[in-house]
Motif scaffolding. Structure first.
Motif, PDB file in Angstrom:
ATOM      1  N   THR A 178      -6.162   1.030  -2.446  1.00 30.53           N
ATOM      2  CA  THR A 178      -6.984   2.299  -1.928  1.00 30.53           C
ATOM      3  C   THR A 178      -8.278   1.813  -1.175  1.00 30.53           C
ATOM      4  OG1 THR A 178      -7.884   3.120  -3.698  1.00 30.53           O
ATOM      5  CG2 THR A 178      -5.744   3.857  -3.103  1.00 30.53           C
ATOM      6  N   ASP A 238     -12.750   0.382   4.799  1.00 31.57           N
ATOM      7  CA  ASP A 238     -11.425   0.820   5.138  1.00 31.57           C
ATOM      8  C   ASP A 238     -10.645  -0.274   5.874  1.00 31.57           C
ATOM      9  OD1 ASP A 238     -11.733   4.284   4.849  1.00 31.57           O
ATOM     10  OD2 ASP A 238     -13.683   3.088   6.022  1.00 31.57           O
ATOM     11  N   CYS A 293      -0.483   3.984   1.088  1.00 25.95           N
ATOM     12  CA  CYS A 293      -1.602   3.353   1.141  1.00 25.95           C
ATOM     13  C   CYS A 293      -1.524   1.687   1.180  1.00 25.95           C
ATOM     14  CB  CYS A 293      -2.382   3.998   0.035  1.00 25.95           C
ATOM     15  SG  CYS A 293      -3.377   5.317   0.238  1.00 25.95           S
ATOM     16  N   TRP A 349     -10.539   6.867   4.623  1.00 24.93           N
ATOM     17  CA  TRP A 349      -9.827   6.906   3.642  1.00 24.93           C
ATOM     18  C   TRP A 349     -10.189   8.152   2.822  1.00 24.93           C
ATOM     19  CZ3 TRP A 349      -9.158   7.667  -1.640  1.00 24.93           C
ATOM     20  CH2 TRP A 349      -7.913   7.413  -2.173  1.00 24.93           C
ATOM     21  N   LEU A 375      -3.926   3.904   6.922  1.00 27.09           N
ATOM     22  CA  LEU A 375      -5.195   3.578   7.542  1.00 27.09           C
ATOM     23  C   LEU A 375      -5.207   3.087   8.988  1.00 27.09           C
ATOM     24  CD1 LEU A 375      -7.274   2.591   4.595  1.00 27.09           C
ATOM     25  CD2 LEU A 375      -7.701   4.843   6.006  1.00 27.09           C
TER      26      LEU A 375
END
Length: 887
Positions: free
Chosen positions: A434, A408, A455, A441, A459
């Protein structure tokens, strides 16, 4: 005695400042200068206490504590007649506040404060019953507000928190509406009420009761609350002119603003006016519809995060005073931000200086800004704000590293790297938009496997929260039992991923239910430092405020305090509003309560905790105003001791970046509002993709700082560049930074003593090093040495006198402490030193030798000595000096 009896005993007297107050114009250049600089202690003094605190506890007399318990017992044994007498003296019977003896010394005579006097018209004046309780800076504030009112426009009262902005506003309203203090409504008051409209006050809901109480204490207004049920009845009373003051909350006004905006208000006052910083918010739009040119803002934090917040506030108060939004951005914001870059060309710096002066000259017409040091600094012993960088435990470091290696976070760090599939696009535009193989995620997109429109930037916030939790305490990243089962399952998976092979050391990836496990400081760097510092403070009978943004962190700290056996109180968002003041009163009066645990959000406003003289902010906030508000709970009028603040940061973590951004924002605020010349530390420019530097951008947020002294290096680089530009190597500059713990001798003195002096200095440094290592402190400095708070300070003339209240100001810690000291004692620093400083240090050295001690040992003795012992040593020294000719 009663308040009326007190009034009769006061004799009228003349006062120069009052006699001149009849002028209708306000002098905006007037600044009250504090003639006395508050004493400073240093982190070294706190650390030097640690070695002797055990013996201090053993030798500490117990009499004061027993006396306090006796006084408490006596309080509950008072007779009914004594209680009635006390209530009369405090003014409870007439609804007036207690008159503090210290306040009486500073307040004015019992006579009206005339603001305007025209022939044929009644004078506009603050009633004598109010004026006699105002401090000098508060009278100046009332004059400022009335000068704006006379000119039919608004303004901002931007005093520091705790200087009485509410009281100044009420005194101003009492003068405008012709109120006469305790007397019944006069004919002047009734006539003005008929011709003038009502007053609207908008404030946070937690301050509504405070405003209502202050009105009842200071003036005789008809006050109504527009909040909660029965709001329609208040509108009917307004239309019938049965209301003079209407108080409402931000949320209520945002919802019902359309109804209230139809009323012709005489005056509108917004408390905590920095809430109007966002021009896109519904609150701001609702406030723009208010029908009155007399709009006044009250705030101690005029600008928090961005310069455009300054524009939004003043554009609401006086529309158009700073031009259009685009004009402000081009003429002020961009030059000021780019002129503050550390490598900005001279032309940029010059233009920024010119625009800064122009902006300050415009704001000065509508803004009155005073600090505590300027106004009531002589009534208090000052405040010192220490920023302490604590080393994370080895386990914390490993977990932090694993977090940065998660898919992530890597997706965010490498977003601008060319995609590995051979496409000319960046990863964020191609294959790695992604992070389906990540831990965070998949949970965020459990209902949308293809990702969202934002995206991978969705995050950023979740990952930042996790990094901050790791920096504070590893228990925070485990599942919270209060969350839903799905989220608990996700948090358990995340904890397992970042704990890795260390999972057994932290008691598994689920919440630790062991009291001893949660209260153990072994795996938390901040708590390890806090344990040693608190042990020193409690041994000295200090009282401590301990702030944290996280309620779960407060739970852990509470268990730690219970384990240490300290008496404590606690206040957070779950504490009922009606119970909060009793908790505050109990902590202020009870000698057995040593620590007050507070949530920064719940305890940031409206609390007066002047019994505490140590403030610890366990975790920093992105908004610098929040941490400053927390400090202000203790540093208020009525504080009788020197307040020392400790902000704890995890060295090498995201918290260093949070803090440096705080410094950046506070410097911009000081430049725009106070006209200060700030040091240029940073290369980054806010909201600029071209100059993200070391502060801004996603890559900086998730940078690995574990092998760097991030903040220390930035400050050191600034000092080197400045000395290079000036061509000087002044020892004074190094001391001003406050970055070392061990007091050094002057270069001039050291040059005469030769190698022996240097060797002794190294030994002193080595003696203190174990205390630093044991505390786990990597680096420290004073916040006021890094950021200039308030308007430009006037340098005071130093006297050649010697005081034993504190040892000479000691520099503070650096990670490379020994290396720095070697640099200081080397041939590189050959600059001249202030002869007064040399004289005072020589006196201190002679005094230490006369006691048969080294300087560091003598400093320790001073910290534990009583005032009588210090005075005796000083008298003996003077006697010996008088006997020696030319001594």
């Amino acid at each position: 005695m009663s308040l009326n009896t007190f009034k009769e005993t006061l004799k009228p007297c003349t006062n120069q400042s009052i006699s001149q107050s009849s002028s209708t114009s306000y002098n905006f250049e007037t600044k009250s200068v504090n003639p006395r600089k508050p004493p400073k202690s240093s982190l070294s003094q706190q650390l030097l206490r640690l070695e002797d605190h055990t013996s201090l506890i053993q030798n500490k007399p117990q009499t004061p504590k027993k006396q306090n318990h006796f006084e408490l017992k006596r309080k509950y044994e008072k007779t009914e007649e004594e209680e009635v007498e006390e209530e009369e003296e405090k003014g409870i019977g007439v609804g007036k506040p207690k008159l503090d003896p210290l306040l009486l010394d500073q307040a004015g005579p019992y006579e009206p404060l005339v603001l305007s006097s025209l022939e044929g018209k009644p004078p506009v004046q603050v009633p004598a019953s109010i004026n006699c309780r105002l401090l000098e800076h508060q009278r100046e504030g009332v004059k400022f507000l009335y000068s704006l009112y006379q000119n039919n426009h608004g303004g901002v009262l931007g005093d520091d928190m705790g200087l009485g902005k509410t009281i100044q506003s009420i005194a101003f309203l009492a003068a405008v509406y012709g109120k006469d203090g305790d007397l019944p409504e006069s004919s002047v008051s009734k006539e003005r009420q008929r011709t003038m409209g009502p007053v609207l006050i908008v404030c946070p809901s937690s301050l509504i009761n405070n405003w209502e109480n202050e009105f009842s204490k200071w003036a005789t207004f008809s006050v109504c609350i527009y909040h909660g049920p029965n709001c329609d009845l208040m509108v009917d009373k307004l239309e019938a002119r049965g209301v003079e003051i209407l108080i409402t909350s931000f949320d209520t006004y945002r919802i019902h603003g359309r109804i209230l905006s139809d009323i012709e208000w005489e005056i509108v006052i917004i408390d905590e006016a920095h809430r109007l910083k966002n021009e896109k918010s519904k609150l701001y739009e609702a406030c723009l519809a208010i029908k009155t040119p007399k709009r006044y803002g009250l705030t101690g934090t005029i600008m928090q995060n961005r310069l455009m917040e300054l524009f939004n506030l003043f554009d609401w108060v006086i529309p158009g005073c700073l031009g259009t939004r685009d004009h402000f951005r081009e003429f002020y914001e961009e030059p000021l931000k780019h002129g503050q870059r550390s490598s900005a060309p001279d032309r940029f710096v010059r233009v920024a200086g010119e625009r800064k002066q122009h902006l300050v000259s415009v704001l000065r017409k509508y803004l009155l800004r005073r600090t505590k040091e300027e106004t009531i600094g002589h009534l208090m012993l000052g405040k010192e704000d220490n920023v302490v960088f604590c080393a994370m435990s080895e386990l914390q470091k490993r977990v932090y590293q694993r977090m940065l290696l998660l898919p992530d976070v890597q997706c965010l760090i490498n977003k601008d790297v060319p995609c590995s599939c051979g496409s000319p696009l960046k990863q964020v535009e191609c294959c790695r938009r992604t992070a389906s193989d990540g831990v965070i995620w998949p949970y965020l997109h459990r209902d949308n496997p293809d990702g969202c429109d934002h995206c991978p930037f969705c995050l950023v916030l979740p990952c930042l929260v996790k990094l901050q939790q790791i920096s504070n305490h590893l228990e925070l990243i485990k599942p919270n039992p209060r969350d839903d089962p799905d989220k608990q399952r996700r948090d358990a998976e995340f904890a397992a991923a970042v704990f890795g092979e260390d999972v057994d050391l932290v008691g598994g990836n689920t919440q630790n239910k062991s009291f001893l496990g949660l209260s153990n400081v072994e795996h938390c760097g901040k708590m390890r430092a806090l344990e040693k510092l608190m042990s020193s403070w409690v041994s000295q009978s200090d009282k401590i405020l301990l702030f944290s943004y996280s309620v779960r962190m407060l739970d852990i700290l509470e268990k730690f305090i219970i384990r240490k056996g300290y008496g404590f109180s606690r206040l957070d968002g779950s504490t009922p509003t009606g119970l909060r003041q009793s908790l505050v009163d109990d902590f202020n009066s009870s000698p057995s309560k040593q620590v007050f645990l507070l949530s920064t959000k719940a305890g940031g406003l409206g609390l007066n905790l002047v019994s505490a003289n140590r403030v610890v902010i366990f975790d920093p906030n992105w908004n610098p105003a929040h941490d400053l508000q927390a400090q202000d709970r203790s540093f208020r009028f009525g504080q009788k001791r020197h307040v020392i603040v400790f902000r704890l940061l995890a060295a090498g973590s995201l918290e260093e970046l949070v803090y440096t951004r705080q410094v950046y924002k506070q410097q911009l605020s000081n430049i725009a509002v106070s006209g200060n010349m700030e040091k240029r530390y940073f290369e980054g420019v806010q909201d600029s993709k071209e100059f993200q530097g070391e502060l801004f951008g996603i890559c900086n947020l998730f940078r690995d700082l574990s092998d760097k002294l991030f903040t220390s290096n930035i400050i050191e680089l600034h000092e080197k560049n400045r000395k290079k530009d000036d061509g000087t190597h002044s020892k004074e500059d190094l001391n001003v930074r406050g970055m070392y713990f061990v007091p050094e001798k002057d270069i001039t003195t050291a040059s005469f003593e030769g190698a022996e002096s240097s060797k002794r200095k190294e030994e002193e440094c080595t003696a203190v090093a174990p205390a630093l290592e044991d505390l786990g402190i990597v680096y420290a400095h004073r916040y006021e040495d890094i950021v200039n708070l308030g308007p430009a300070k006037i340098k005071e003339k130093k006297e050649q006198t010697m005081h034993l209240d504190y040892p000479p100001r000691q520099p503070k810690a650096s990670t490379a402490g020994k290396k720095k000291l070697d640099t200081i004692t080397g041939k590189e620093n050959t600059g001249t030193v202030n002869p007064i400083t040399i004289h005072k240090k020589n006196q201190y050295s002679i005094l230490a030798r006369s006691m048969g001690m080294e300087e560091v040992q003598f400093s320790k003795w001073l910290l534990s000595a009583t005032p009588a012992e210090r005075e005796k040593v000083l008298k003996d020294y003077r006697k010996r000096k008088e006997k020696i000719p030319n001594g």
